[in-house]
Design a protein around this motif. Structure first.
Motif, PDB file in Angstrom:
ATOM      1  N   ALA A 217      -6.827  46.739  23.121  1.00 15.10           N
ATOM      2  CA  ALA A 217      -6.690  46.420  24.913  1.00 15.10           C
ATOM      3  C   ALA A 217      -7.274  47.093  25.248  1.00 15.10           C
ATOM      4  CB  ALA A 217      -5.565  47.827  23.839  1.00 15.10           C
ATOM      5  N   LEU A 221      -8.927  45.326  29.183  1.00 14.25           N
ATOM      6  CA  LEU A 221      -8.580  45.362  29.695  1.00 14.25           C
ATOM      7  C   LEU A 221      -9.977  45.378  31.103  1.00 14.25           C
ATOM      8  CD1 LEU A 221      -6.899  48.734  29.570  1.00 14.25           C
ATOM      9  CD2 LEU A 221      -5.862  46.687  30.794  1.00 14.25           C
ATOM     10  N   ALA A 359      -1.918  46.589  26.368  1.00 10.32           N
ATOM     11  CA  ALA A 359      -2.841  46.547  27.866  1.00 10.32           C
ATOM     12  C   ALA A 359      -1.960  46.092  28.698  1.00 10.32           C
ATOM     13  CB  ALA A 359      -3.913  45.169  27.673  1.00 10.32           C
TER      14      ALA A 359
END
Length: 442
Positions: A217, A221, A359
């Protein structure tokens, strides 16, 4: 654009995304995730597609527009398949990584099967203490004389990890996404003109995750432009190979939250964060006053994404776990068996899928102004996989991973790695070495 994809629609609805956007995601090309008994390919592309859609939505919002300004997206299924087994494609200075330790795996018990996870030294030590054996032959012999559930409970009570393989049905239903709290709007992120910068530019993400799901995740990002700072305890070292795979797009520092000086540094970081992503079992961070409710009370504009293994419902809610163990305990390993024993999914899809969903949840929450707490779990993703993900027909043949493999320098030497399936510029550099960066925002 292709017709609306069922799995993507389910994931997007769970994230409370605007329904009219789902049809703007399409898929093309061959996939290498196989045609097994469960719709893993569909789960993989749906989670990546939802994440790409959420990134496009946030980009539109930061450019001064909204959902109507999101352009159609086309996702390469080959890129998705390659990213979902990124740890298998990794080469660290020319060598493959160690993915499972010798004492991790399936073992035949007196009445069934057990799956163990002994990749971390403290988990291996607990397993060895309970079984009185430290070799594969010794572990096999010790487990063969015991009931599967007895091994599970004794090893867990000692601080280790073992799960009896569920052979009938699937585990209890769990939600794919839970929205558990809301607060004031977050720090204004500022406009990013269309095409002038990535959607997460200037966003600070405090990363309190380990292993695969949470780090996937946060590396996602990071690929979208966030300043991601991972914080670990110096007493819980991470595998170098694991961090070489998931450390892209972030920096890594060590802080002991039980020590006053380090806690003060951490509190300073928290005061400047826009997003906090956590990946510890329920209750672990609450001991330090860092559960989602406490974080939102202190920083009402935060986006908090919590990931765990077994979800927040049922008797296993507080247990440690990993993708392989959830597959075993949820009935997935039995469904993937070959008649001679349990099997596995073609990828650690619960980990990777949960990572992309988390995410996507962060991106959507930021597009809505922040101030939200979201929960995800490997069990929730497993429940979705076995009960709801819609099939999409046979995959296009001819998959090869090479178009989506890249090379870069890193703190561990030259790396071959899987590119981000979201496309774009991806990561500007390889990972540093775990725990060697300053505990400070850029």
């Amino acid at each position: 654009m292709a017709s609306r994809d069922g799995g993507t629609g389910q994931a997007w609805a769970a994230l409370s995304g605007p329904e009219e956007l789902v049809g703007r995601v399409g898929y093309r090309g061959p996939s290498g995730l196989g045609d097994g008994p469960l719709p893993v390919r569909e789960l993989a592309r749906a989670t990546v597609g939802a994440c790409a859609l959420a990134a496009a939505e946030l980009a539109a919002v930061r450019a001064g527009g909204g959902a109507d300004d999101v352009a159609p997206l086309l996702i390469d299924e080959g890129a998705v398949a390659t990213a979902f087994v990124s740890e298998r494609h990794l080469l660290v200075d020319g060598r493959p990584p160690v993915t499972f330790a010798p004492l991790s795996g399936f073992w035949r018990a007196a009445d069934g099967w057990v799956r163990t996870h002994a990749n971390y030294p403290h988990h291996e030590s607990a397993l060895v203490r309970v079984l009185g054996a430290g070799t594969r032959e010794g572990v096999a012999s010790a487990i063969a004389r015991r009931q599967a559930v007895d091994v599970q409970e004794e090893v867990y009570a000692a601080g280790g990890l073992a799960v009896s393989v569920r052979t009938e049905g699937y585990g209890a239903p769990q939600p794919l996404v839970e929205r558990t709290g809301s607060g004031a709007r977050g720090r204004p992120l500022g406009e990013v003109a269309e095409g002038a910068g990535p959607p997460m530019a200037g966003v600070r993400v405090l990363d309190l995750t380990r292993v695969i799901a949470g780090p996937v995740a946060t590396r996602t990002l990071g690929a979208l432009g966030a300043d991601v700072l991972r914080i670990d305890s110096p007493g819980l070292p991470e595998s170098d190979d694991a961090y070489a795979d998931t450390g892209f797009g972030k920096r890594s520092a060590l802080l002991d939250l039980g020590e006053a000086g380090d806690r003060a540094v951490f509190d300073g970081l928290l005061a400047g964060a826009d997003v906090v992503v956590t990946g510890y079992r329920p209750g672990a961070l609450e001991r330090y006053g860092l559960g989602a409710e406490e974080l939102l009370a202190r920083r009402p504009g935060l986006v908090v994404a919590e990931l765990c293994a077994w979800g927040r419902r049922g008797t296993w809610a507080g247990r440690r776990g990993f993708d392989s163990l959830v597959q075993a305990g949820y009935g997935i390993s039995a469904a993937c068996g070959d008649g001679h024993g349990p099997g596995v999914l073609p990828a650690q899809a619960l980990d990777h899928g949960t990572g992309y969903l988390a995410a996507a949840g962060v991106l959507r929450a930021l597009a809505e102004g922040g101030g939200q707490a979201l929960r995800f779990s490997l069990a929730g993703t497993a429940s979705w996989l076995v009960r709801e993900v819609q099939g999409a027909g046979a995959a296009v043949p001819g998959y090869a991973p090479e178009p989506w493999l890249r090379e870069t320098a890193s703190g561990y030497g030259p790396l071959r790695y899987a590119a981000s399936p979201l496309g774009g510029r991806g990561w500007e550099r390889g990972p540093s070495r775990w725990g060697t960066d300053r505990a400070a925002w850029l």
